[in-house]
Design a protein around this motif. Structure first.
Motif, PDB file in Angstrom:
ATOM      1  N   UNK A   1       0.908  -1.151   0.012  1.00 15.17           N
ATOM      2  CA  UNK A   1       0.044  -0.067  -0.152  1.00 15.17           C
ATOM      3  C   UNK A   1       0.873   1.178   0.119  1.00 15.17           C
TER       4      UNK A   1
ATOM      5  N   UNK B   1       2.350   1.793  -3.535  1.00 11.81           N
ATOM      6  CA  UNK B   1       1.170   2.314  -4.172  1.00 11.81           C
ATOM      7  C   UNK B   1       0.999   3.808  -4.105  1.00 11.81           C
ATOM      8  N   UNK B   2       1.018   4.244  -2.824  1.00 14.71           N
ATOM      9  CA  UNK B   2       0.382   5.548  -2.541  1.00 14.71           C
ATOM     10  C   UNK B   2       1.588   6.377  -2.924  1.00 14.71           C
TER      11      UNK B   2
ATOM     12  N   UNK C   1       1.355   6.779  -6.591  1.00 13.86           N
ATOM     13  CA  UNK C   1       0.413   7.685  -6.901  1.00 13.86           C
ATOM     14  C   UNK C   1       0.988   9.219  -6.756  1.00 13.86           C
TER      15      UNK C   1
ATOM     16  N   UNK D   1       3.124  10.032  -9.568  1.00 20.26           N
ATOM     17  CA  UNK D   1       2.497  10.377 -10.793  1.00 20.26           C
ATOM     18  C   UNK D   1       1.589  11.960 -10.692  1.00 20.26           C
ATOM     19  N   UNK D   2       1.035  11.934  -9.442  1.00 21.58           N
ATOM     20  CA  UNK D   2       0.166  13.302  -9.365  1.00 21.58           C
ATOM     21  C   UNK D   2       1.050  14.708  -9.397  1.00 21.58           C
TER      22      UNK D   2
ATOM     23  N   UNK E   1       1.745  14.938 -13.081  1.00 20.90           N
ATOM     24  CA  UNK E   1       0.578  15.273 -13.779  1.00 20.90           C
ATOM     25  C   UNK E   1       0.631  16.929 -13.669  1.00 20.90           C
TER      26      UNK E   1
END
Lengths: 161, 503, 231, 716, 320
Positions: C191, C194-195, C198, C201-202, C205
């Motif tokens: 987890x 993954x966090x 993420x 990636x955020x 972006x």
């Protein structure tokens, strides 16, 4: 209310005694009316002198109603057209239409000298002619203005009463 | 079911779209300027959703009878709720991707995008599908969170598909607000994890939903209450509920029509499903009262806000977005009431709304292509100019208004009946009054757009192509079919409802 | 490591961690704020390392190292590149200096510091039941994590520059990760992985979007983003 | 094996078949195909209704349909009566509809260029929209839109099917499903001619929103009832109703009564009726006026009497109040209306007001314990429902054929249709005879029965009855008197004398299919007028099924109407025969004394000797209603403005005078306008919420987070 | 039903049909006498009728069947009412369906027929008369029906023979306040219904003031005779109804022909008395402006309402 009642009781009968029935033989059309004549007055241009006399004829004193004569509103309801005055240019066509609107048997009574021969107004620029010229008149009542009694007598010849 | 079959059925839904995404990514890299997009590649896009629907159907026949199916050491798990949502996702994705080629052809013709853009679009959409499938099938709540955050990231560039100022603005607002909201949800998950660890659940299975649901009784009430509140705010943001709802109208008005259809139809519902998972845990830990009050308040505030904003709306894509907010609040209210009638009705409402909203958004896409404006005031006499498109858009809005043949009527009646039986009569009556406002606003604007004599400026009558009409009509028929008879799906629906407290 | 030293080290790390969050609100120059963000990332890694050392869980140490690299190294580097791109502007002269500074924050600095104080108080009040559940030195520091979350969220709301908002988001995320470490010494590794992925990636972006915003709006002032509205 | 089951199946099947036929058949044969299916559907409805009225009970439970609830049908004599009425009206209107929708036929009127008269086109035009002449879709003679479009033809059978099945519903969800299906189908049909007139769209919107308001009220009322009674089927409701506290029963009754009176077009929530009916195609407004509004009354009976089992007096006084208000207000607005279909719509509101008045009286008597009188009042109300359905359908169909032939609805521009459309004029006259509630007509029979019930009601104890009943009798009398004035205006101004516009001048008789449809309805009117006694047993069973009273209100085996308990009786057949014989005798006697067979002479109209009277000198609808409007001036509050344009040179010479008078719907102004203004004001102010700035949105998030955390801290 | 029943009905119709013109003649005679005139005699209306019947029938252009049928329907309707109302005998073959509401409705039917004929001509007068007649008829309806309601309460039914028989058996009823108020309201309603002085002047020539006559301006010959006969019969029947309700003594309840003859005689006497009173009253009153008529009718409506409410509270013995 009370005052009127007292006045009525006081005056009593105003209508004069009925003169004897005219002997003149009634017109053939009048015989069909059987004592009930409904009259439509047409003022073809009169000076209203004759109208006043007709009013008096139907007033309490001469009381034309007692002989079975009644004034009505529309020529459809009427048997007799009581025409007064010389026929002015404007009233020529309406007079013809009124007489045409009356169901047969219809009678035309010309009242007053103007109706017979234009009387005072003969030759006037607005006058088309006398009633006699315009429509076929059955009974005529001379006089300027004729007496109410004369009008009543003429009408009585039609009712026969 | 033997483990190999269950493993296949559980991995296929995320895997096939991921593979398709990879294929399109490669094609995107190699796409030259102005290269023509090969036709079959576009229709290959349907493989992903077809796989999802196929697996969901297979699971649907198995799970209600025999209980949940797990694979990869309980990492992926399919219970009633996830299969139902998988079925809805597959159906909506099928419609959206069937409408995509027509939409993209229009975009290419109008010069808004090119071959590279098309491939990028398909890559991101398939990645989006894969992420949602993972979010549905994952048993670990942490993985669910990661998957949902992944959907935000993947759709960021879909919202910003057109490189105009408005799309950049929409993309920025979408990413910032959703990430902030999702971060709160992660904080809630951490607190639930903390409570679970304190309740003696082992580290490996502390975030595993089935074990958590089983041992929820031992969780510390205060911590769980704080964690659940944060989760409702967090996942509520992704489900379009107040307070972090404001990204929804902007994102939907700028995203390509099939994408906003997917987002409105399914993404909101997937994040709401995650929220339902936590509700199941919280209900056993704290008793139903807490989440019922919280969810009902959030739902009513969202409904009030969307109804009022619908009244003065001038842009029909934003209008459809606010209608999504309205329907999500009705679904939230249904879930808040719970019980044997309201919970299945809420889930049925998810399906009905998904289908109807997809058809509405796709036809809105065609209207935009036809009339080049999203202002309600400047679109007149649609039915006169292109009867098929006008009829489809009109019927989609009729479905959204909750009128009979379509399933939204049956589910709304179910929610109201459940509400009165469950003691929340006042909330349901207030909701119905607010829905009436939304009904009037939606009806007035759709009437202005669809009805009326043909407008000369709109040009000659244009027929809607068969390829683009088929998915829309199919969507409407599916929604109507759901409204008349559920048939085999009724067992799945009851199973899904019982997993999250529809006792 | 004895209990006393562990507690003091932990409190030191948490203190630095909270101080960095307040400084992010205080200073206006983006370059300074990014450096403070890096320090906060390091403090977070320190907290994880201390916890790992105390509970002898080597997995935690590896995670601490990863967190340190990501939140102190990679993310600040990305933000500095976004700043420089803005600053260089590709021309002979630097772009106007206002790009690099948070000239007119939505809430002036004094008021935002007062709000930050109030948020810290709220965090302490909210965290009382959390601490009462298992009073160890780590859980006693939980309010720090929550207050950094609230301060991060407030920074997100109160900043006009795009990059300043990204910083706010990262502070918010650091807060959550800290809470995770302090409460249950970190969420399960996959987890956590993954966090982090993420978050990376955020930020990527947002980095691309900042570039696009600069191309479309000619600046990263978020007040220009008002075209999509119901008015 | 009773015939209700298969008949209901036939209704459903034909509805679907009709929808498919209407949707898919080629344009030329489409009206015929859809029309036949609808007629078959209506016939099946009549069979089912008759069987149910014969005492056959029927119930079925289909769990498969309608998710989460399943469809449950339950038919008893009360629902049988309404199914029979709806079926009969559907058959006749379907036959009429085939003719109405078929292309060609009569000359197409539309607004002739020359006859735009300067005089005020006043009358009941509602504010806001100028009444440019409604071009009838068929008058435009073209294309595949309007009534002949695929959509309209496909939805027709669905509308009829849903209406026939609503009384058969046996559970809350089924009732709501069919109720809303009927509402949606009628909405789509109202919007059929949206291309022709802008007012169609606004009427459609008013209709949709008010119907949905009705659904919301109904849903809340019935859901509360089902929740408290612990079951969804009508049987469960009936069983659970007794145990519910008075407050809940009161709320349920008021909620459902508001919804049902709104559907029946009664006063407070009637604003949709005068808008939707004129704009709908005529055969649709015939169906709506003659059948759909009855279902509002059915709802009142089913929930008020059957399921709740009666209630305290204030329920029924409320109903009587609403009935009386809409009876008088409706007929007053009808008197002022110069649009023929708007006039008929308001007359529907009046007649349904009387029916609800009768129902209220029945409830009042039942609450006071006088069961036989309650049965009589309810029988009167039901008979008036049947009568109204017959003559209102006929009137709307006739209005439709006038609209189709002339393209006009405005009575001020019609006239002279008797000579050009003799059959339609005759049929309209027959319908009008029913509507004016005078002896040979069928309206008189039910109104007489209603008056008998109220007159005998004084024996009921309680001061309320002593005050309410005389006022009710006065209301019925006033509305009957005004109805006579309204339909003399409609028939006399609309059909007699000379045409007042080019459109009316070019009118031609309607195609045979339309006349056949109307003839069917005329036959029903005549039968109901002459032998109402035949319905006696059916009415008795329906009244008993409504749970009002077990005694027979009407003596059986009589052609006329005999009250079972008192010496009051009415033999409409003998009265009609006496009138016909009398007329013949008088005609014969009148010709006796006229010896020579005088031929009837055609003469010019007497015009006081002036020029020939033109058509514009005749009395129009507005001038006919002027005395009435002056008498009821303070109730109607007409808005009137006269603007005089003087000649440029001098203010004393008038160049043009424009007179405009508008009789607004005061309930609408007083009740709806402020509401709409408030809502749009709120909407404009709320626009700021979606302000557009990222900070505002994130601010909402922070505020929400802090609020929730604070609540948790406080220990909420 | 005994033969006298049939005879009674036939006699009633004959008396009303024949006597109506006499009644009008008598009223005109009374009025003439009061005005000091000699008057045309009681038989004059008969002569008018006979003369009109013999005249040439005329049908104006553009008029249809409504114009032709209206006079016939008017007279036939009034004849049926004359047959129904128990003017002379209460036990007749038609007494079963002699309902007061039916009687009021049949009279209204005549008014509607005449109004339609007025509109059929298409002239301004026809329309004006029809519009005013229907306005007044609409306002009279509540008054008449409430008066009917008040009168029917003691008898417990609206069946006329039952009411009359009931009043004969309980003479005290006629003096009760409810009955008096009801009859007063009924009288005002009759004035409005038949277009007598306060509401409308039958002998006027001013078309703009006409109400009833404006509709019949186009009638001639036989049609006119029927129209006048119709309105005269309507007046006679209504006065008969008022007389029977107010003073029912003398109406034959038994079957013997002698009682029937006496009843007819008494009927003629009572109607003559009422006619005289009406004619005398007309001398003292003038025609009221059209828009004052509603106030007059509102007054009578209040009288009727008081009658009904009063009868309930005062006697309280509202029998079934």
């Amino acid at each position: 209310m009370g005052g009127l009642l007292r006045k009525i009781r006081g005056t009593g009968r105003v209508a004069e005694a009925a003169p004897p029935r005219p002997e003149a033989d009634p017109l053939p059309a009048a015989r069909e009316l059987g004592g009930s004549v409904q009259v439509r007055c047409v003022d073809a241009g009169s000076c209203n002198g004759c109208e006043i006399e007709i009013g008096n004829a139907f007033g309490p004193v001469y009381d034309a109603e007692r002989y079975g004569v009644r004034l009505v509103a529309s020529p459809r309801h009427a048997d007799v057209a009581l025409v007064t005055g010389p026929v002015t240019r404007n009233m020529a066509e309406p007079l013809r239409r009124t007489v045409a609107a009356m169901p047969q048997p219809a009678i035309v009574v010309a009242v007053g000298d103007c109706a017979l021969d234009c009387g005072e107004f003969a030759g006037g620029y607005g006058v088309e002619g006398s009633v006699v010229d315009m429509v076929s008149v059955d009974v005529s009542v001379p006089g300027c203005p004729p007496e109410p009694a004369a009008i009543v007598t003429a009408l009585r010849t039609l009712t026969g009463r | 079911m033997n483990p190999a079959a269950s493993a296949l059925l559980l991995t296929a839904p995320p895997a096939v779209p991921l593979a398709a995404a990879a294929l399109h990514a490669v094609a995107w890299r190699r796409a030259a300027r102005g290269a023509r997009v090969p036709g079959p590649a576009q229709w290959a896009g349907l493989l992903g959703p077809a796989a999802i629907v196929g697996c969901a159907a297979a699971l649907a026949s198995y799970v209600p009878g025999h209980g949940p199916v797990t694979a990869y050491g309980r990492l992926l798990r399919a219970d009633g709720l996830s299969v139902w949502m998988l079925l809805v996702t597959g159906a909506v994705a099928l419609l959206a991707l069937a409408a995509s080629p027509g939409y993209l052809a229009g975009e290419r013709a109008a010069g808004h995008t090119d071959a590279a853009g098309t491939h990028r679009y398909y890559t991101l959409v398939h990645a989006f599908l894969a992420a949602m499938c993972v979010a549905l099938l994952a048993a670990n709540l942490g993985v669910v969170w990661v998957a949902i955050e992944a959907t935000t990231i993947v759709t960021a560039f879909l919202v910003g598909h057109r490189t105009t100022r408005a799309s950049v603005e929409a993309a920025w607002k979408y990413v910032v607000i959703c990430s902030a909201g999702i971060a709160l949800a992660f904080l809630g998950t951490v607190l639930i994890y903390y409570a679970a660890r304190q309740a003696g659940i082992s580290e490996a299975s502390a975030l595993d939903w089935p074990t958590l649901a089983a041992h929820a009784g031992r969780l510390d009430p205060a911590v769980t209450r704080l964690g659940t509140a944060l989760v409702v705010l967090g996942f509520g943001a992704k489900a379009g509920l107040v307070p972090l709802h404001a990204w929804l109208p902007d994102a939907h008005s700028q995203a390509p029509a099939p994408v906003s259809a997917l987002m409105s139809g399914v993404l909101l519902a997937v994040s709401f499903t995650a929220l339902l998972r936590y509700k199941a845990v919280a209900d056993t830990a704290l008793g139903a009262g807490y989440t019922r009050g919280l969810l009902a308040t959030v739902a009513l505030v969202t409904l009030a806000l969307s109804a009022v904003l619908l009244l003065a709306q001038r842009d029909y894509k934003r209008m459809l977005a606010y209608s999504s907010m309205e329907h999500m609040s009705v679904i939230a209210l249904g879930a808040a009431i719970g019980g044997p009638v309201a919970m299945p009705a809420a889930l049925l409402h998810v399906a009905g709304h998904g289908l109807a909203k997809t058809v509405a958004f796709c036809s809105a896409g065609h209207i935009l292509r036809l009339r080049e404006t999203t202002r309600v005031g400047r679109v007149r006499g649609l039915l006169a100019q292109s009867p098929a498109l006008g009829a489809v858009f009109g019927l989609a809005v009729v479905a959204l208004l909750g009128l009979p043949p379509f399933s939204l009527f049956a589910s709304e009646v179910g929610i109201v009946r459940g509400g009165f039986t469950g003691g929340l009569g006042w909330a349901v009556s207030l909701a119905l009054a607010l829905v009436l406002f939304a009904f009037a606003a939606l009806g007035y604007r759709t009437g202005r757009m669809v009805l009326g004599p043909p407008v000369a400026a709109a040009g000659p009558p244009q027929a809607l192509g068969v390829t683009s009409a088929v998915p829309l009509v199919a969507g409407l028929l599916a929604c109507a079919a759901l409204g008349t008879a559920l048939g085999p799906l009724s067992h799945l629906l009851t199973a899904a409802a019982t997993t999250v407290g529809g006792r | 490591m004895s209990h006393g030293v562990y507690a003091q080290l932990l409190d030191l790390a948490c203190g630095v961690f909270l101080l960095c969050a307040v400084v992010v609100l205080w200073r206006r120059e983006l370059a300074v704020v990014v450096r403070v963000l890096a320090v906060q990332g390091a403090a977070l890694a320190a907290i994880a390392a201390v916890l790992g050392g105390h509970e002898r869980r080597w997995g935690l140490l590896v995670v601490a190292a990863g967190v340190g690299v990501l939140r102190a190294g990679v993310l600040p580097y990305l933000l500095r590149r976004a700043l420089d791109v803005g600053a260089v502007g590709g021309g002979p002269y630097r772009e106007d200096v206002s790009e690099g500074r948070e000239t007119r924050p939505v809430v002036n600095v004094a008021a935002s510091l007062v709000v930050a104080a109030l948020l810290v108080l709220l965090a302490y009040a909210v965290a009382r039941p959390l601490v009462a559940l298992d009073p160890t030195p780590a859980t006693r520091a939980l309010p720090v994590g929550l207050s950094v979350v609230l301060i991060g969220f407030f920074a997100l709301v109160a900043r006009r520059r795009a990059l300043a908002q990204v910083v706010g988001f990262l502070v918010l995320d650091n807060g959550i990760t800290a809470t995770a470490f302090l409460a249950a010494s970190g969420v399960p590794p996959i987890v956590e992985l993954g966090v982090s992925f993420d978050v990376l990636l955020a930020v990527l972006v947002l980095y691309v979007l900042t570039a696009r915003m600069r191309a479309a709006f000619g600046g990263t002032d978020l007040d220009d983003l008002r075209e999509l509205s119901d008015r | 094996m009773n015939a209700v089951g298969p008949a209901l199946a036939a209704v459903g099947g034909l509805a679907v078949a009709g929808a498919l036929a209407g949707g898919l058949a080629p344009a030329r044969v489409r009206p015929l195909a859809a029309g036949l299916c609808t007629a078959g559907l209506g016939a099946a409805g009549v069979v089912a209704g008759a069987a149910a009225l014969g005492g056959a009970r029927y119930g079925v439970w289909l769990p498969g349909l309608l998710p989460l609830a399943g469809v449950r049908l339950a038919v008893d004599p009360l629902s049988g009566l309404f199914m029979a009425v709806t079926g009969a009206v559907t058959v006749a209107v379907a036959v009429y509809g085939v003719g109405y929708a078929s292309p060609g036929g009569g000359m197409h009127g539309g607004r002739g260029p020359g006859d735009e008269d300067a005089a005020g086109s006043a009358g009941g035009r509602h504010a806001g929209s100028d009444a440019h002449e409604p071009r009838d879709a068929l008058a435009a003679g073209g294309g595949d839109h309007g009534v002949r479009s695929r959509g309209a033809q496909a939805v027709g059978p669905v509308f009829a099917g849903a209406m026939v099945l609503v009384p058969a519903a046996g559970s809350v969800s089924t009732f709501l499903l069919l109720w809303e299906l009927m509402a949606l189908a009628s909405l789509l049909l109202v919007l059929a001619e949206h291309r022709e007139r802008p007012t169609v769209r606004s009427a459609g919107l008013w209709y949709a929103v008010m119907t949905h308001l009705g659904l919301v009220l109904l849903l809340v009322g019935l859901a509360l009832f089902a929740a408290r009674a612990g079951g969804e089927s009508f049987a469960a409701l009936r069983a659970g109703a007794g145990g519910m506290p008075a407050g809940v029963r009161g709320t349920v009754f008021v909620m459902t009564a508001l919804a049902f009176t709104s559907k029946a077009g009664l006063a407070p929530l009637h604003a949709w009726l005068p808008r939707a009916h004129p704009e709908a195609p005529s055969h649709v407004s015939a169906l709506m006026s003659a059948a759909m509004v009855n279902l509002g009354v059915y709802g009142l009976l089913r929930v008020g009497f059957d399921l709740l089992g009666g209630g305290p007096a204030w329920w029924w006084l409320l109903l009587m109040g609403a009935g009386a208000l809409s009876a008088v207000y409706g007929i007053l607005q009808a008197a002022m209306a110069s649009d023929l279909k708007r006039l008929l719509a308001y007359s529907t509101s009046e007649n349904l007001g009387l029916v609800v008045l009768g129902t209220g009286a029945a409830g009042l008597f039942r609450a006071a314990g006088d069961r036989p009188l309650a049965a009589l009042a309810l029988a009167a109300a039901l008979l008036h429902v049947v009568n109204h359905a017959a003559f209102k359908a006929l009137l709307f169909c006739a209005a439709g054929s006038v609209l189709r032939a002339t393209g006009l609805r405005d009575l001020d521009r019609l006239g002279g249709l008797r000579a050009r459309m003799p059959v339609t004029a005759g049929l309209f006259a027959l319908g009008a005879l029913g509507a004016v509630a005078l002896p040979p007509g069928n309206g008189f029979v039910s109104e007489w029965l209603l008056l008998q019930a109220l007159v005998h009601g004084l024996a009921v104890p309680g001061a309320a009855a002593a005050v309410v009943l005389p006022v009710a009798v006065a209301v019925i009398a006033l509305s009957a008197g005004l109805a006579a004035a309204v339909f003399v205006k409609a028939l006399g101004v609309g059909f007699f004398a000379r045409p007042r516009s080019a459109g009316a001048g070019r009118a031609v008789e309607s195609p045979p299919a339309m006349l056949a449809g109307m003839a069917l309805l005329a036959a029903c009117c005549a039968a109901l007028a002459l032998v109402p006694g035949a319905l006696g047993p059916a009415l008795t069973r329906a009244v008993r099924a409504a749970g009002v009273g077990t005694e027979k209100p009407l003596a059986d085996g009589e052609l006329g109407v005999h009250l079972a308990h008192t010496s009051a009786a009415l033999h409409p057949l003998w009265v009609a025969l006496a009138l016909v014989a009398g007329t013949a005798a008088v005609a014969g006697l009148a010709r006796l004394p006229a010896r020579r067979r005088a031929r009837r002479r055609d003469a010019r109209l007497w015009d006081c000797g002036g020029g020939a009277p033109t058509a514009r000198m005749a009395y129009t609808a507005t001038s006919f209603a002027e005395p009435l409007q002056r008498v009821f001036d303070d109730v109607l509050a007409p808005e009137q403005d006269v603007d005089v344009t003087p000649v440029r040179e001098s203010a004393y010479l008038v160049e043009r005078v424009r007179f405009q008078r508008l009789v607004p719907d005061r309930i609408e102004h007083r009740l709806y306008r402020p509401l709409l203004a408030a809502v749009s004001g709120l909407a404009d102010r709320a626009r700021g919420l979606g302000g557009g700035s990222v900070h505002l949105y994130l601010g909402y998030g922070l505020f929400g987070l802090v609020a929730v955390l604070a609540a948790l801290v406080v220990g909420w | 039903m005994s033969a006298t029943g049939y005879v009674a009905v036939a006699a009633q119709v004959a008396v009303v049909a024949g006597g109506a013109p006499l009644l009008t003649g008598w009223m005109r005679q009374v009025r003439a006498r009061l005005e000091g005139r000699a008057g045309a005699g009681v038989v004059q209306p008969w002569r008018d009728a006979r003369k009109l019947l013999r005249k040439e029938p005329v049908s104006p252009t553009g008029t249809g069947p409504a114009f032709r049928l209206a006079p016939l329907l008017l007279v036939a309707g009034t004849a049926v009412v004359a047959a129904l109302v128990p003017l002379a005998a209460t036990r007749t073959p038609v007494s079963g369906s002699a309902d007061l509401i039916l009687v009021v409705a049949l009279l209204a039917l005549g008014t509607v027929a005449l109004a339609l004929a007025g509109l059929d001509t298409g002239t301004a007068f026809g329309g004006m008369g029809a519009s005013r007649e229907m306005t007044i008829a609409a306002l009279v309806e509540p008054t008449i029906l409430l008066a009917v309601f008040a009168v029917s309460i003691p008898a417990g039914s609206t069946n006329l023979p039952a009411i009359v028989a009931g009043t004969i058996d309980h003479p005290a009823r006629t003096a009760s306040p409810a009955e008096l108020l009801a009859v007063a309201a009924l009288v005002v309603a009759v004035l409005a219904e038949t277009g007598r002085i306060p509401v409308d002047n039958p002998a006027t020539h001013l078309e703009l003031t006409m109400v009833h006559e404006a509709m019949v301006l186009e009638y001639a010959g036989p049609d006119l005779a029927l129209v006048e006969l119709g309105s005269q019969m309507r007046l006679a029947v209504l006065l008969g109804l008022v007389a029977t309700l107010a003073a029912p003594w003398g109406v034959a309840t038994g079957g013997s022909p002698a009682l029937l003859a006496l009843a007819l005689a008494l009927l003629v006497a009572k109607v003559a008395v009422l006619g005289t009173a009406l004619a005398a009253a007309e001398v003292f009153r003038a025609k009221v402006r059209l828009f004052k008529v509603p106030e007059l009718l509102a007054g009578s409506f209040v009288l009727a309402l008081l009658a009904v409410v009063g009868s309930y509270f005062l006697t309280g013995e509202a029998g079934r």
